[in-house]
Design an enzyme around this catalytic site. Structure first.
Site, PDB file in Angstrom:
ATOM      1  N   GLU A  78      13.644  42.114  47.493  1.00  0.00           N
ATOM      2  CA  GLU A  78      13.998  42.736  46.108  1.00  0.00           C
ATOM      3  C   GLU A  78      12.876  42.510  45.027  1.00  0.00           C
ATOM      4  OE1 GLU A  78      18.599  43.246  45.573  1.00  0.00           O
ATOM      5  OE2 GLU A  78      18.058  41.191  46.945  1.00  0.00           O
ATOM      6  N   SER A 115      20.585  45.033  48.507  1.00  0.00           N
ATOM      7  CA  SER A 115      19.808  46.269  48.324  1.00  0.00           C
ATOM      8  C   SER A 115      20.135  47.231  49.810  1.00  0.00           C
ATOM      9  CB  SER A 115      18.268  46.119  48.306  1.00  0.00           C
ATOM     10  OG  SER A 115      17.948  45.601  47.098  1.00  0.00           O
ATOM     11  N   ALA A 144      35.293  46.707  58.827  1.00  0.00           N
ATOM     12  CA  ALA A 144      36.077  47.989  58.996  1.00  0.00           C
ATOM     13  C   ALA A 144      35.590  48.773  57.900  1.00  0.00           C
ATOM     14  CB  ALA A 144      37.578  47.680  58.963  1.00  0.00           C
ATOM     15  N   TYR A 203      17.109  53.541  45.291  1.00  0.00           N
ATOM     16  CA  TYR A 203      15.869  53.284  44.971  1.00  0.00           C
ATOM     17  C   TYR A 203      15.137  54.497  44.625  1.00  0.00           C
ATOM     18  CZ  TYR A 203      17.021  48.237  44.872  1.00  0.00           C
ATOM     19  OH  TYR A 203      17.758  47.011  44.738  1.00  0.00           O
ATOM     20  N   ARG A 233      27.973  40.949  38.553  1.00  0.00           N
ATOM     21  CA  ARG A 233      28.285  42.212  38.773  1.00  0.00           C
ATOM     22  C   ARG A 233      29.194  42.249  39.846  1.00  0.00           C
ATOM     23  NH1 ARG A 233      24.183  45.755  40.532  1.00  0.00           N
ATOM     24  NH2 ARG A 233      25.376  45.790  42.652  1.00  0.00           N
ATOM     25  N   ASP A 260      31.562  44.317  42.827  1.00  0.00           N
ATOM     26  CA  ASP A 260      31.327  45.623  43.312  1.00  0.00           C
ATOM     27  C   ASP A 260      32.711  45.836  44.173  1.00  0.00           C
ATOM     28  OD1 ASP A 260      28.983  45.679  42.068  1.00  0.00           O
ATOM     29  OD2 ASP A 260      27.864  45.746  43.718  1.00  0.00           O
ATOM     30  N   GLU A 269      31.673  43.010  46.863  1.00  0.00           N
ATOM     31  CA  GLU A 269      31.008  41.771  46.911  1.00  0.00           C
ATOM     32  C   GLU A 269      30.670  41.439  45.398  1.00  0.00           C
ATOM     33  OE1 GLU A 269      26.541  42.474  47.644  1.00  0.00           O
ATOM     34  OE2 GLU A 269      26.623  44.383  46.792  1.00  0.00           O
ATOM     35  N   ASN A 320      27.374  40.064  42.867  1.00  0.00           N
ATOM     36  CA  ASN A 320      26.002  39.843  42.639  1.00  0.00           C
ATOM     37  C   ASN A 320      25.870  38.880  41.698  1.00  0.00           C
ATOM     38  OD1 ASN A 320      25.012  41.956  44.788  1.00  0.00           O
ATOM     39  ND2 ASN A 320      26.602  43.004  43.720  1.00  0.00           N
ATOM     40  N   GLY A 360      20.791  43.741  39.285  1.00  0.00           N
ATOM     41  CA  GLY A 360      19.589  44.459  38.568  1.00  0.00           C
ATOM     42  C   GLY A 360      19.592  44.399  37.167  1.00  0.00           C
TER      43      GLY A 360
HETATM   44  P1  ADP Z   1      24.286  45.159  49.639  1.00  0.00           P
HETATM   45  O1  ADP Z   1      24.540  43.734  49.212  1.00  0.00           O
HETATM   46  O2  ADP Z   1      23.178  45.194  50.452  1.00  0.00           O
HETATM   47  O3  ADP Z   1      24.431  46.009  48.230  1.00  0.00           O
HETATM   48  P2  ADP Z   1      26.824  45.897  50.613  1.00  0.00           P
HETATM   49  O4  ADP Z   1      27.924  45.264  51.140  1.00  0.00           O
HETATM   50  O5  ADP Z   1      27.444  46.403  49.260  1.00  0.00           O
HETATM   51  O6  ADP Z   1      25.587  45.506  50.691  1.00  0.00           O
HETATM   52  O7  ADP Z   1      26.796  47.520  51.246  1.00  0.00           O
HETATM   53  C1  ADP Z   1      25.955  48.558  50.867  1.00  0.00           C
HETATM   54  C2  ADP Z   1      26.853  49.907  50.914  1.00  0.00           C
HETATM   55  O8  ADP Z   1      27.481  50.291  52.226  1.00  0.00           O
HETATM   56  C3  ADP Z   1      28.137  49.820  50.089  1.00  0.00           C
HETATM   57  O9  ADP Z   1      27.653  50.240  48.511  1.00  0.00           O
HETATM   58  C4  ADP Z   1      28.723  51.243  50.426  1.00  0.00           C
HETATM   59  O10 ADP Z   1      28.362  52.114  50.179  1.00  0.00           O
HETATM   60  C5  ADP Z   1      28.574  50.908  52.054  1.00  0.00           C
HETATM   61  N1  ADP Z   1      29.685  50.030  52.721  1.00  0.00           N
HETATM   62  C6  ADP Z   1      29.429  48.773  52.729  1.00  0.00           C
HETATM   63  N2  ADP Z   1      30.638  48.217  53.482  1.00  0.00           N
HETATM   64  C7  ADP Z   1      31.257  49.372  53.419  1.00  0.00           C
HETATM   65  C8  ADP Z   1      32.889  49.349  54.025  1.00  0.00           C
HETATM   66  N3  ADP Z   1      33.240  48.216  54.683  1.00  0.00           N
HETATM   67  N4  ADP Z   1      33.439  50.677  53.848  1.00  0.00           N
HETATM   68  C9  ADP Z   1      32.641  51.679  53.249  1.00  0.00           C
HETATM   69  N5  ADP Z   1      31.415  51.721  52.680  1.00  0.00           N
HETATM   70  C10 ADP Z   1      30.844  50.284  52.964  1.00  0.00           C
HETATM   71 MG    MG Z   2      26.221  46.141  47.363  1.00  0.00          MG
HETATM   72 MG    MG Z   3      24.791  42.888  47.392  1.00  0.00          MG
END
Ligand code: ADP
Ligand code: MG
Ligand code: MG
Length: 339
Positions: A15, A174, A205, A245, A284, A286, A300, A302, A306
């Site tokens: 990033e 990302s 899951a 992005y 942030r 999520d 998660e 953060n 950003g």
């Molecule tokens: P990063 O830290 O890289 O943003 P995330 O854990 O937020 O990783 O996962 C990226 C994206 O993948 C999420 O924003 C969502 O769109 C999808 N995703 C991740 N885990 C799940 C889940 N358990 N169920 C549904 N969608 C998921």
């Molecule tokens: Mg994410």
């Molecule tokens: Mg993240």
């Protein structure tokens, strides 16, 4: 007297470029009558660039190699009132730079060692938040050594969760290295990819339906406040790197069109998570909201989201009436309060 601020940007993670964009916005926004700001770009090799190379990197988005070793330069950060480590991902958002600045005795924006490290690692985050009773999807941990020596044990964990599922490196961002695994035939490739990027991998899951993705900003130290809730919508199967992005792939909605009680719960859970993980300054948080079932899952946290003028976090507080430059000023104040 003006406060002297060291703004760190770039860094060793995937990033790097995102960080440079955020830094450009912060540099332009910190009020000059209050702050004297020195930017330092950290190269992808982890070296602190001299002023001319820093300016060039900020202007062009490309960082030169070379520069000084971080440890060598940490002492020179001593002349500053505060550091703004505007770095995303490993070696910036994960407690490493925070440890260095703590040792050097310099206040800095954002979470300390513990909050940064615990929030960066998706497995550790899940463990801490589970003990705080925060709703999350079912998940399993796998480590690289097991994948090498007993892959069937790792595959069995995936089968426990059922398909589709998500496979993710525990310590990235990302969406790098993340796969949505639709069935058993896609599992090995997803695990091999994730283990090529991290020693620790999380299997998750999938929510029962494609979730709505809602996000909330938190601001403060021990008595934090939550912003209005925002939402991202996009056509892609999940929020992958390209969707994040590529201009025009995702749309931000502030406030998120949610029932009032769902938005209130998002804000409340985000505040609980921020405190449970010992975050500070900003984060942030999520969530996944499954409209069909009414379920809400924390995805998660953060700790250095950003931060361009068009990023979600500043936009969320903008909707709460805090301008971008008021927000960065507040973050520096919060860093100094923690001294
Ligand atoms: P990063 O830290 O890289 O943003 P995330 O854990 O937020 O990783 O996962 C990226 C994206 O993948 C999420 O924003 C969502 O769109 C999808 N995703 C991740 N885990 C799940 C889940 N358990 N169920 C549904 N969608 C998921
Ligand atoms: Mg994410
Ligand atoms: Mg993240």
């Amino acid at each position: 007297m003006k406060k002297r601020i060291l703004l760190l940007a770039g860094g060793q993670s995937g990033e790097h470029e995102v960080s440079l964009m955020s830094a450009r916005s912060v540099l332009a926004a910190l009020p000059r009558d209050q702050f004297d700001v020195t930017p330092v770009v950290i190269s992808k090799q982890g070296r602190w660039l001299p002023p001319t190379d820093t300016v060039r990197a900020l202007e062009t988005g490309v960082s030169a190699p070379g520069g000084d070793l971080v440890l060598h330069r940490a002492a020179s950060a001593e002349g500053y009132d505060a550091v703004f480590p505007l770095l995303h991902g490993p070696m910036g958002e994960d407690g490493t730079i925070q440890g260095l600045l703590t040792l050097a005795g310099i206040p800095f924006v954002g979470s300390g060692v513990l909050g940064s490290a615990a929030s960066m690692d998706k497995v550790m985050t899940k463990q801490v938040l589970a003990s705080a009773g925060i709703p999350q999807v079912a998940w399993r941990l796998a480590v690289r050594r097991e994948w090498a020596q007993n892959p069937d044990a790792v595959r069995a964990r995936a089968h426990d969760l059922g398909f589709p599922l998500f496979v993710k490196p525990a310590n990235l961002g990302s969406s790098v290295g993340i796969s949505k695994v639709h069935g058993p035939d896609e599992l090995d490739a997803a695990l091999t990819l994730a283990f090529s990027l991290d020693r620790r991998v999380i299997l998750e899951a999938m929510t029962a339906h494609k979730p709505r993705e809602v996000e909330v900003g938190i601001l403060g130290n021990d008595a934090p406040i939550a912003s209005p809730v925002g939402e991202l919508s996009f056509a892609a199967e999940f929020y992958d790197y390209a969707t994040k992005y590529t201009e025009g792939q995702a749309t931000m909605h502030i406030p998120a069109p949610l029932p009032a009680e769902v938005a209130a719960r998002v804000r409340e859970l985000a505040l609980q998570a921020f405190l449970a993980l010992d975050c500070a300054g900003l984060a942030r948080v999520d969530f996944f909201y499954v409209e069909e079932t009414g379920e809400l899952f924390l995805n998660e946290v953060n700790t250095m989201p950003g931060f361009t003028t068009t990023s979600m976090y500043p936009k969320l507080f903008g909707a709460a009436g805090l301008s971008y430059s008021e927000l960065v000023t507040r973050l520096v104040e919060l860093a100094l309060e923690r001294r």
